[in-house]
Design an enzyme around this catalytic site. Structure first.
Site, PDB file in Angstrom:
ATOM      1  N   ASP A  51      32.363  -4.399 -23.925  1.00 48.94           N
ATOM      2  CA  ASP A  51      32.131  -5.596 -24.726  1.00 48.94           C
ATOM      3  C   ASP A  51      30.648  -5.968 -24.696  1.00 48.94           C
ATOM      4  OD1 ASP A  51      32.030  -8.077 -25.910  1.00 48.94           O
ATOM      5  OD2 ASP A  51      33.246  -9.102 -24.390  1.00 48.94           O
ATOM      6  N   GLU A 130       3.507  -0.208  -8.502  1.00 47.18           N
ATOM      7  CA  GLU A 130       3.491  -0.631  -7.103  1.00 47.18           C
ATOM      8  C   GLU A 130       4.213  -1.979  -7.019  1.00 47.18           C
ATOM      9  OE1 GLU A 130      -0.572  -0.835  -5.909  1.00 47.18           O
ATOM     10  OE2 GLU A 130      -0.968   1.289  -6.278  1.00 47.18           O
ATOM     11  N   GLU A 132       5.808  -5.025  -5.448  1.00 50.83           N
ATOM     12  CA  GLU A 132       5.859  -5.806  -4.218  1.00 50.83           C
ATOM     13  C   GLU A 132       7.110  -6.670  -4.200  1.00 50.83           C
ATOM     14  OE1 GLU A 132       0.975  -6.168  -3.815  1.00 50.83           O
ATOM     15  OE2 GLU A 132       2.151  -7.846  -4.611  1.00 50.83           O
ATOM     16  N   GLU A 212       2.896  -6.392   3.180  1.00 49.99           N
ATOM     17  CA  GLU A 212       1.892  -6.898   2.249  1.00 49.99           C
ATOM     18  C   GLU A 212       1.235  -8.163   2.791  1.00 49.99           C
ATOM     19  OE1 GLU A 212      -0.085  -6.919  -0.205  1.00 49.99           O
ATOM     20  OE2 GLU A 212       0.209  -4.889  -0.924  1.00 49.99           O
ATOM     21  N   GLU A 220       5.639  -3.730   0.339  1.00 50.83           N
ATOM     22  CA  GLU A 220       5.427  -2.851  -0.808  1.00 50.83           C
ATOM     23  C   GLU A 220       5.879  -1.450  -0.450  1.00 50.83           C
ATOM     24  OE1 GLU A 220       1.637  -3.153  -2.840  1.00 50.83           O
ATOM     25  OE2 GLU A 220       1.503  -0.966  -2.978  1.00 50.83           O
ATOM     26  N   HIS A 269       1.224  -3.720  -9.702  1.00 52.77           N
ATOM     27  CA  HIS A 269       0.116  -2.972 -10.270  1.00 52.77           C
ATOM     28  C   HIS A 269       0.666  -1.671 -10.846  1.00 52.77           C
ATOM     29  CE1 HIS A 269      -2.256  -5.089  -6.836  1.00 52.77           C
ATOM     30  NE2 HIS A 269      -1.996  -5.910  -7.837  1.00 52.77           N
ATOM     31  N   ARG A 339     -10.924  -6.217  -7.804  1.00 50.75           N
ATOM     32  CA  ARG A 339      -9.481  -6.397  -7.894  1.00 50.75           C
ATOM     33  C   ARG A 339      -9.077  -7.701  -8.591  1.00 50.75           C
ATOM     34  NH1 ARG A 339      -6.507  -2.867  -4.082  1.00 50.75           N
ATOM     35  NH2 ARG A 339      -8.021  -1.349  -3.342  1.00 50.75           N
ATOM     36  N   GLU A 358      -5.375   1.389 -13.778  1.00 55.45           N
ATOM     37  CA  GLU A 358      -4.417   0.549 -13.060  1.00 55.45           C
ATOM     38  C   GLU A 358      -4.405  -0.843 -13.692  1.00 55.45           C
ATOM     39  OE1 GLU A 358      -3.820  -1.435  -8.591  1.00 55.45           O
ATOM     40  OE2 GLU A 358      -5.577  -0.215  -9.060  1.00 55.45           O
ATOM     41  N   ARG A 360      -3.280  -4.386 -13.432  1.00 53.81           N
ATOM     42  CA  ARG A 360      -2.920  -5.154 -12.247  1.00 53.81           C
ATOM     43  C   ARG A 360      -2.167  -6.452 -12.546  1.00 53.81           C
ATOM     44  NH1 ARG A 360      -5.308  -3.744  -7.652  1.00 53.81           N
ATOM     45  NH2 ARG A 360      -5.499  -5.875  -6.849  1.00 53.81           N
TER      46      ARG A 360
END
Length: 470
Positions: A51, A130, A132, A212, A220, A269, A339, A358, A360
């Site tokens: 359904d 990655e 977390e 972390e 992580e 990330h 970062r 990457e 982030r």
């Protein structure tokens, strides 16, 4: 794996039932179980009925019948069920036309991979998230008409440093100091290793696990990069395994981005690279060792980031993490090491095969199939239109003057803002019929009605602290 090989695998492992799994629109795994006798080679074409009107964001009640068609390549044995159970992830199709369902997230991810190939840019998009998460001991919450609260507890939480624990041994990471002391301060080493080993037993490659930054069990575990659809499948297994391993040890895992006030939230990330004919396309002689194609890809993500965030950061809670000035990756710029930039070019290895970008900003509350597909579509648009990402941001963001900072655009500050951006900027997602207009409209409608408006209408507990005596 062929259907015949799946049946052989089931027999070899003593499976007695088959669990069929698929993802609802927001991103929660759904399932139902049939006896093994119901599975034969024709099942991989005929599928199983269910359904669709009871699945969030899917069919109306007058057109509810749908089919889930198992993919033989996804066959695994469930590591938790008491009865030996074969698990198959399925694709959703219309029972009459047998066409793939537009709102099936896995179908969207398949179309994104197909569009990449048809574009001629590359043949494989590798994704490495990655994700977390937090491991808590206890969670209580309520949201009713006259009452609202939540309460989190963890033996690792620094707020319990003065609690009577008979005895309290005192090894509790302070706020923002959980990255990453050895035990006994890190109390979840063995639990994370059990999670890692369970993932490996399922054939999921894992690179590392660690505590972390935040107190109270933030962690992580990193999976090795895989093609987009395969990683979408693996992310669902990842969440399933971590939650169930934790539950067996009387803990609870959450991928909610910001469960704790004044400590780090959980991001995801996401590493992205495109290959063609077995060769990486993002390695080159430009900034930080990337190619011009990679710079265009960065330009695409930066241009469309606010709209993409509606899918990569899809909860109202997501934006409690994405707050400017708190080390969050909200600055729509790129860098090799900064970062706080939305996009980083990792410098751990100079091998061409390791060269990737990457992104982030995303967080693990997302529907992986939709998030990865949206990122890829932004990347493709950047490459096709040769979008210049501008100059890299290699300065300390916190050392910039207000004038310099004002020139750097930011990620959305709320889900409302991200949804508004998606309304205005979605043509890049519609290319190749990857995201259909039906999908975009339903996502906007669902998020607005079920989440944004739901939060707008409710008084927040902290408002009583701020305003009750006015």
């Amino acid at each position: 794996m062929t259907p015949k090989e799946v049946l052989g695998m089931a027999k070899e492992n003593g499976a007695r039932v088959v669990d069929l799994r698929f993802l609802d629109f927001p991103g929660i795994w759904q399932h139902f179980t049939v006896p093994l006798s119901e599975l034969d080679e024709s099942s991989f074409e005929d599928g199983f009925g269910f359904d669709g009107s009871s699945i969030r964001g899917w069919q109306p009640i007058h057109a509810s019948d749908m089919l889930v068609v198992p993919d033989p390549d996804t066959a695994k044995m469930d590591p938790f069920f008491e009865v030996p159970t074969l698990v198959l992830i399925g694709d959703i199709v219309d029972p009459i036309t047998k066409e793939a369902y537009s709102r099936d997230p896995r179908n969207i991810a398949k179309k994104a991979e197909a569009y990449l190939k048809s574009s001629g840019i590359g043949d494989t998009a590798f994704i490495g998230p990655e994700a977390e998460f937090f491991i808590f001991d206890d969670i209580r919450f309520e949201s009713s008409r006259n009452r609202a609260f939540y309460e989190i507890d963890s033996i690792e939480g620094i707020w319990n440093s003065g609690r009577i624990e008979d005895p309290n041994l005192g090894y509790k990471p302070r706020h923002k100091e959980g990255y990453f002391p050895v035990p006994p301060t890190d109390m979840f080493q063995d639990l994370r290793t059990k999670m890692l080993l369970t993932l490996e037993e399922l054939g999921i490659d894992v690179e590392c696990q660690h505590h972390e930054v935040a107190t109270a069990g933030q962690a992580e575990i990193d999976m090795r990069f895989k093609p987009l659809v395969q990683m979408g499948d693996q992310l669902m297994w990842f969440k399933y395994v971590l939650k169930n391993v934790a539950k067996m040890a009387d803990h609870t895992v959450t991928f909610m981005p910001k469960p704790l006030f004044e400590d780090n939230g959980s991001g995801m990330h996401t590493h992205v690279s495109i290959w063609k004919d077995g060769k990486p396309l993002f390695a080159g002689d430009k900034y930080a060792g990337v190619s011009q194609i990679a710079l265009y890809a960065i330009g695409g993500i930066l241009k469309h980031c606010k709209a993409v965030c509606a899918l990569t950061n899809p909860t109202t809670n997501s934006y409690k993490r994405l707050v400017p000035g708190f080390e969050a990756p909200v600055n729509l710029a790129y860098s090799s090491r900064n970062r706080s930039a939305a996009i980083r070019i990792p410098m751990y290895s100079q091998s061409p095969k390791a060269k990737r970008i990457e992104f982030r900003t995303p967080d693990p509350s997302c529907n992986g199939y939709l998030a990865f597909s949206a990122i890829l579509m932004a990347v493709i648009d950047g490459i096709q239109n040769k979008i210049d990402p501008g100059d890299p941001l290699d300065k300390d963001i916190y050392g910039l003057s207000p004038e310099e900072l004002a020139e750097i655009p930011s990620a959305p500050g709320s889900l409302d803002e991200a949804i508004a951006a998606l309304k205005e900027d979605n043509a890049f997602l519609l290319k190749g019929d990857v995201f259909t207009r039906d999908v975009i409209d339903m996502w906007i409608e669902y998020k607005t009605d079920k989440e944004i408006n739901s939060m707008r209408l409710r008084p927040h507990p902290h408002e009583f602290f701020l305003y009750y005596d006015i």
